[in-house]
Design a protein around this motif. Structure first.
Motif, PDB file in Angstrom:
ATOM      1  N   GLU A 151     -49.047 -31.420   7.440  1.00  0.00           N
ATOM      2  CA  GLU A 151     -49.261 -32.621   7.749  1.00  0.00           C
ATOM      3  C   GLU A 151     -48.857 -33.850   6.926  1.00  0.00           C
ATOM      4  O   GLU A 151     -48.012 -34.579   7.234  1.00  0.00           O
ATOM      5  N   LEU A 152     -49.142 -33.548   5.706  1.00  0.00           N
ATOM      6  CA  LEU A 152     -48.815 -34.280   4.376  1.00  0.00           C
ATOM      7  C   LEU A 152     -47.124 -34.583   4.390  1.00  0.00           C
ATOM      8  O   LEU A 152     -46.393 -35.662   4.295  1.00  0.00           O
ATOM      9  N   CYS A 153     -46.585 -33.461   4.560  1.00  0.00           N
ATOM     10  CA  CYS A 153     -45.030 -33.307   4.476  1.00  0.00           C
ATOM     11  C   CYS A 153     -44.480 -34.193   5.675  1.00  0.00           C
ATOM     12  O   CYS A 153     -43.551 -35.080   5.485  1.00  0.00           O
ATOM     13  N   GLU A 154     -45.121 -33.880   7.069  1.00  0.00           N
ATOM     14  CA  GLU A 154     -44.667 -34.652   7.988  1.00  0.00           C
ATOM     15  C   GLU A 154     -44.622 -36.144   7.804  1.00  0.00           C
ATOM     16  O   GLU A 154     -43.756 -37.105   7.902  1.00  0.00           O
ATOM     17  N   LEU A 155     -45.871 -36.512   7.291  1.00  0.00           N
ATOM     18  CA  LEU A 155     -46.146 -38.051   7.150  1.00  0.00           C
ATOM     19  C   LEU A 155     -45.469 -38.626   5.819  1.00  0.00           C
ATOM     20  O   LEU A 155     -44.776 -39.942   6.103  1.00  0.00           O
ATOM     21  N   ALA A 156     -45.111 -37.731   5.040  1.00  0.00           N
ATOM     22  CA  ALA A 156     -44.633 -38.285   3.789  1.00  0.00           C
ATOM     23  C   ALA A 156     -42.926 -38.729   4.028  1.00  0.00           C
ATOM     24  O   ALA A 156     -42.207 -39.354   3.561  1.00  0.00           O
ATOM     25  N   ALA A 157     -42.415 -37.926   5.287  1.00  0.00           N
ATOM     26  CA  ALA A 157     -41.017 -38.109   5.511  1.00  0.00           C
ATOM     27  C   ALA A 157     -40.895 -39.757   5.909  1.00  0.00           C
ATOM     28  O   ALA A 157     -39.845 -40.137   5.840  1.00  0.00           O
ATOM     29  N   THR A 158     -41.888 -40.403   6.463  1.00  0.00           N
ATOM     30  CA  THR A 158     -41.742 -41.673   6.584  1.00  0.00           C
ATOM     31  C   THR A 158     -42.499 -42.884   5.950  1.00  0.00           C
ATOM     32  O   THR A 158     -41.780 -43.735   5.604  1.00  0.00           O
ATOM     33  N   ASP A 159     -43.410 -42.255   5.442  1.00  0.00           N
ATOM     34  CA  ASP A 159     -44.288 -43.092   4.397  1.00  0.00           C
ATOM     35  C   ASP A 159     -43.684 -42.482   3.044  1.00  0.00           C
ATOM     36  O   ASP A 159     -44.273 -41.761   2.439  1.00  0.00           O
ATOM     37  N   LYS A 160     -42.916 -43.584   2.597  1.00  0.00           N
ATOM     38  CA  LYS A 160     -42.140 -43.136   1.344  1.00  0.00           C
ATOM     39  C   LYS A 160     -43.127 -43.605   0.166  1.00  0.00           C
ATOM     40  O   LYS A 160     -42.695 -43.168  -1.046  1.00  0.00           O
ATOM     41  N   LYS A 161     -44.297 -43.536   0.144  1.00  0.00           N
ATOM     42  CA  LYS A 161     -45.387 -44.092  -0.791  1.00  0.00           C
ATOM     43  C   LYS A 161     -46.215 -42.812  -1.021  1.00  0.00           C
ATOM     44  O   LYS A 161     -46.783 -42.972  -2.059  1.00  0.00           O
ATOM     45  N   VAL A 162     -45.892 -41.786  -0.348  1.00  0.00           N
ATOM     46  CA  VAL A 162     -46.813 -40.726  -0.651  1.00  0.00           C
ATOM     47  C   VAL A 162     -46.413 -39.877  -1.662  1.00  0.00           C
ATOM     48  O   VAL A 162     -45.228 -39.708  -1.705  1.00  0.00           O
ATOM     49  N   PHE A 177     -56.301 -40.135   5.914  1.00  0.00           N
ATOM     50  CA  PHE A 177     -56.211 -40.423   4.473  1.00  0.00           C
ATOM     51  C   PHE A 177     -54.895 -41.114   4.056  1.00  0.00           C
ATOM     52  O   PHE A 177     -54.745 -41.960   3.360  1.00  0.00           O
ATOM     53  N   VAL A 178     -53.855 -40.588   4.753  1.00  0.00           N
ATOM     54  CA  VAL A 178     -52.368 -40.939   4.660  1.00  0.00           C
ATOM     55  C   VAL A 178     -52.420 -42.610   4.998  1.00  0.00           C
ATOM     56  O   VAL A 178     -52.004 -43.181   4.518  1.00  0.00           O
ATOM     57  N   GLN A 179     -53.006 -42.655   6.431  1.00  0.00           N
ATOM     58  CA  GLN A 179     -52.902 -44.040   6.852  1.00  0.00           C
ATOM     59  C   GLN A 179     -53.717 -44.966   6.635  1.00  0.00           C
ATOM     60  O   GLN A 179     -53.650 -46.193   7.037  1.00  0.00           O
ATOM     61  N   ASN A 180     -54.819 -44.712   5.761  1.00  0.00           N
ATOM     62  CA  ASN A 180     -56.002 -45.741   5.538  1.00  0.00           C
ATOM     63  C   ASN A 180     -56.149 -45.729   4.024  1.00  0.00           C
ATOM     64  O   ASN A 180     -56.220 -44.712   3.419  1.00  0.00           O
ATOM     65  N   PRO A 181     -56.163 -46.967   3.397  1.00  0.00           N
ATOM     66  CA  PRO A 181     -56.082 -47.029   1.947  1.00  0.00           C
ATOM     67  C   PRO A 181     -57.523 -46.895   1.434  1.00  0.00           C
ATOM     68  O   PRO A 181     -58.436 -46.733   2.246  1.00  0.00           O
ATOM     69  N   GLY A 182     -57.676 -46.687   0.051  1.00  0.00           N
ATOM     70  CA  GLY A 182     -58.854 -46.406  -0.520  1.00  0.00           C
ATOM     71  C   GLY A 182     -59.116 -44.798  -1.054  1.00  0.00           C
ATOM     72  O   GLY A 182     -58.483 -43.932  -0.829  1.00  0.00           O
ATOM     73  N   PRO A 183     -59.954 -44.765  -1.832  1.00  0.00           N
ATOM     74  CA  PRO A 183     -60.510 -43.398  -2.363  1.00  0.00           C
ATOM     75  C   PRO A 183     -60.907 -42.381  -1.122  1.00  0.00           C
ATOM     76  O   PRO A 183     -61.651 -42.900  -0.593  1.00  0.00           O
ATOM     77  N   GLY A 184     -60.528 -41.197  -1.519  1.00  0.00           N
ATOM     78  CA  GLY A 184     -60.902 -40.232  -0.388  1.00  0.00           C
ATOM     79  C   GLY A 184     -61.165 -39.034  -1.318  1.00  0.00           C
ATOM     80  O   GLY A 184     -60.558 -38.565  -2.381  1.00  0.00           O
ATOM     81  N   TYR A 185     -61.835 -37.956  -0.691  1.00  0.00           N
ATOM     82  CA  TYR A 185     -62.147 -36.689  -1.039  1.00  0.00           C
ATOM     83  C   TYR A 185     -62.208 -35.679   0.301  1.00  0.00           C
ATOM     84  O   TYR A 185     -62.999 -35.827   0.930  1.00  0.00           O
ATOM     85  N   MET A 186     -61.290 -34.776   0.427  1.00  0.00           N
ATOM     86  CA  MET A 186     -61.164 -33.706   1.159  1.00  0.00           C
ATOM     87  C   MET A 186     -61.540 -32.195   0.719  1.00  0.00           C
ATOM     88  O   MET A 186     -60.741 -31.855  -0.109  1.00  0.00           O
TER      89      MET A 186
END
Ligand SMILES: Cc1ncc(C[n+]2csc(CCOP(=O)(O)OP(=O)(O)O)c2C)c(N)n1
Ligand SMILES: [Mg+2]
Lengths: 269, 298
Positions: free
Chosen positions: B8-19, B145-154
């Motif tokens: 999922e991270l790879c998929e979203l990082a393709a469009t969200d260049k900040k990841v 977590f990718v789409q919402n800012p702030g500290p997170g823990y999973m």
């Protein structure tokens, strides 16, 4: 037992454990086997029947993931007479966890989270001085582990407090979890770093028993500094196809690999 | 779960260049898919977790959406102050992902038993804590977590977990939601994390017709959702693969208490908490063995 024979038994046993119990980290166990063999056969003053003797020399084994080498050497020198290492290793309910466990005789400290043992060793070395005890403190860290800042805090502390009863051995096998040390986080110039931090620094071939023992035993008698032995080692040392190969940080040997590895270790007699 | 995360991270990082992804010399044969595809947004900082959280904070200060990947206690307990001060006080965009939740690395010993992390992380202001119950939840929480800012823990289990949700049922997960798994009567079992699957099968084996909910976020519980559950069930059992002090059951009790004090529920339900009774299990064991020994059962 001669250290050479002890080292061979340690490698055999570590191999057996990794094979039968599908355990990892054989590479880091083989790289440190010779140092452990020299320590336990020639250097440390210990009595396996009195593992908590107050005057024993202490070994702090920080690279807890490479537990098979430490368990094997403790088994060989008699600490586990009442236990069955080969049977119990990683079994349900056994203290033989696959990171070093202090609930076993002869083990000073549980490790497995890297970068803890050197600081603890410093405390133990201070205690020896405050209580006028003669024991020596030996600590083994791995090279990737030196990435942890906690080690460098301890390195500062040990020289400031002139802990000349502390000897650190760095298992410098040049490989960590994701690749080579020089590519992930460079340690060089490592000797210069330790010297600049106020340590006596010796470099040895970490598979040359004579050199290891000479460095550990015959180092200068009048010391006011902690000593570090940078042991240049080979990850996976002893089995050609395991040497210098990152995969053996993870893999446990298949049946075929086990047979081949055993044959190589036996042939090295 | 770790596969669901990285895919999922790879998929979203393709469009969200900040990841941006950091690891602490861990993730061999897991993270390569990201590292190979986005080499300029990947870094192995070495075996130095405290520095890793600090570097993540710096990257986040400059606008990156940083994910940090490691095992168990190393990126959390080891770095408590870096997390509290650098990440959470500055409310930075840093998400910590730790594999090996609970006893997932059972035979490795106490260094690898991750059993206090929920309590530690949830006590820090601004931190959003999540424990997915199956790979599908892991994927959707990663997306959150990718789409919402702030500290997170999973905290995730490991690999190869069974899917508990039927994939069609879930589109997105919002913090605080109680995800229905099974309807039942009298007692609601509310579970967090990968223990969910075991609990469902234990209930089936015992023929118990309890309601079952997965509660993947251990922060910001949705009051309406909770009141809805308490209307239908008069007893609650909380389940977690974590120590009882300060963990998920404590969180749930606090939330019920909050509603009770506010006069939003008439009766305080009977709450039984299932988890680890605040002990170290110093011996080796499979995940199932250690769960059973700790008494994590219905
Ligand atoms: C604090 C901490 N971070 C990460 C790990 C995971 N880990 C286990 S072994 C290892 C790499 C070890 O490499 P090195 O220190 O060079 O040991 P060796 O080569 O002797 O096996 C890592 C990163 C850990 N055990 N502890
Ligand atoms: Mg190494």
């Amino acid at each position: 037992m001669r250290s050479i024979d002890l080292a061979r038994s340690v490698r055999m046993k570590a191999l057996e454990l990794c094979f039968t119990k599908k355990a990892s980290h054989i590479g880091g166990a083989f790289s440190i086997a010779d140092v452990l063999a020299v320590l336990y056969s020639e250097v440390m003053k210990i009595d396996c029947d009195k593992p908590s003797n107050i005057n024993r020399d202490r070994l702090f084994y920080s690279k807890g993931h490479a537990c098979t080498a430490l368990y094997a050497v403790l088994d060989e020198v008699g600490f586990f007479k009442d236990l069955n290492l080969m049977e119990e290793f990683t079994s349900n309910g056994s203290f033989f966890t696959s990171h070093v466990n202090h609930r076993l005789p002869g083990v000073e400290l549980s490790t497995g989270s890297l970068g803890h043992a050197l600081g603890v060793s410093c405390g133990v070395a201070v205690a020896a001085k405050r209580q006028n005890r003669e024991y020596q403190v030996y600590t083994i860290v791995s090279d990737g582990e030196l990435d942890e800042g906690s080690n460098w805090e301890a390195i500062l502390f040990a020289s400031h407090h002139k802990l000349d009863n502390l000897t650190l051995v760095v298992d410098y096998n040049k490989i960590q979890s994701f690749g080579r040390v020089e590519d992930i986080l460079q340690l060089e110039p490592l000797v210069d770093k330790f010297e600049a931090f106020g340590w006596d620094c010796l470099e040895v071939d970490g598979h040359d028993h004579h050199a290891i023992s000479k460095a550990l035993i015959h180092r200068g008698k009048v010391r006011v500094k902690p000593t570090v032995l940078i042991a240049h080692t080979i990850k996976g040392k002893g089995v050609s196809f395991m040497e210098n190969n990152l995969l053996w940080h993870y893999k446990s040997p298949s049946e075929e690999e086990y047979v081949a590895a055993k044959a190589e270790l036996e042939a090295r007699l | 779960m770790r596969t669901a995360f990285i895919e999922e991270l790879c998929e979203l990082a393709a469009t969200d260049k900040k990841v941006f992804l950091l690891c602490g010399d861990l993730g061999f044969s897991v993270l390569e898919v990201f590292a190979d595809r986005f080499p300029d947004r990947f870094m192995n900082v070495g075996i130095s977790e405290q520095n890793m959280i600090q570097v993540a904070s710096g990257l986040a200060l400059e606008g990156y959406n940083v994910f940090v990947y490691s095992i168990g206690n190393f990126p959390t307990l080891r770095c408590m102050e870096q997390i509290r001060y650098d990440v959470c006080y500055h409310n930075l965009n840093v998400t910590i992902v730790a594999v090996g939740a609970g006893y997932a690395y059972g035979p490795l010993g106490v260094s690898h038993h991750t059993t206090e992390d929920i309590a530690m992380m949830r006590s820090i202001p601004n931190m959003l804590v999540a424990a997915p119950g199956d790979p599908w939840e892991a994927k959707l929480i990663t997306r959150y977590f990718v789409q919402n800012p702030g500290p997170g823990y999973m905290r995730v289990n490991k690999a190869g977990e069974l899917a508990v949700h039927s994939t069609c049922g879930l589109g997105a997960i919002e913090p605080g939601s109680l995800l229905p798994i099974k309807e039942g009567v009298g007692t609601a079992v509310v579970s967090t994390g990968a223990i969910l699957d075991l609990i469902v099968s234990q209930l089936d084996a015992k023929g118990l017709r309890y309601g079952v909910f997965s509660c993947p976020f251990i922060s910001r519980l949705d009051s309406d959702g909770l009141m809805g559950v308490l209307k239908r069930y008069n007893q609650v059992i909380t389940v977690e693969e974590h120590q009882l002090s300060g963990g998920f059951g404590s969180f749930f009790l606090e939330e019920i208490n909050r509603l009770h004090v506010a006069g939003l529920i008439d009766e305080f339900p009977l709450v039984r908490r299932v988890g680890i009774p605040d002990i170290f299990q110093g011996f080796a064991g499979t995940q199932d063995f250690l769960r059973e020994k700790a008494g994590i059962r219905i």
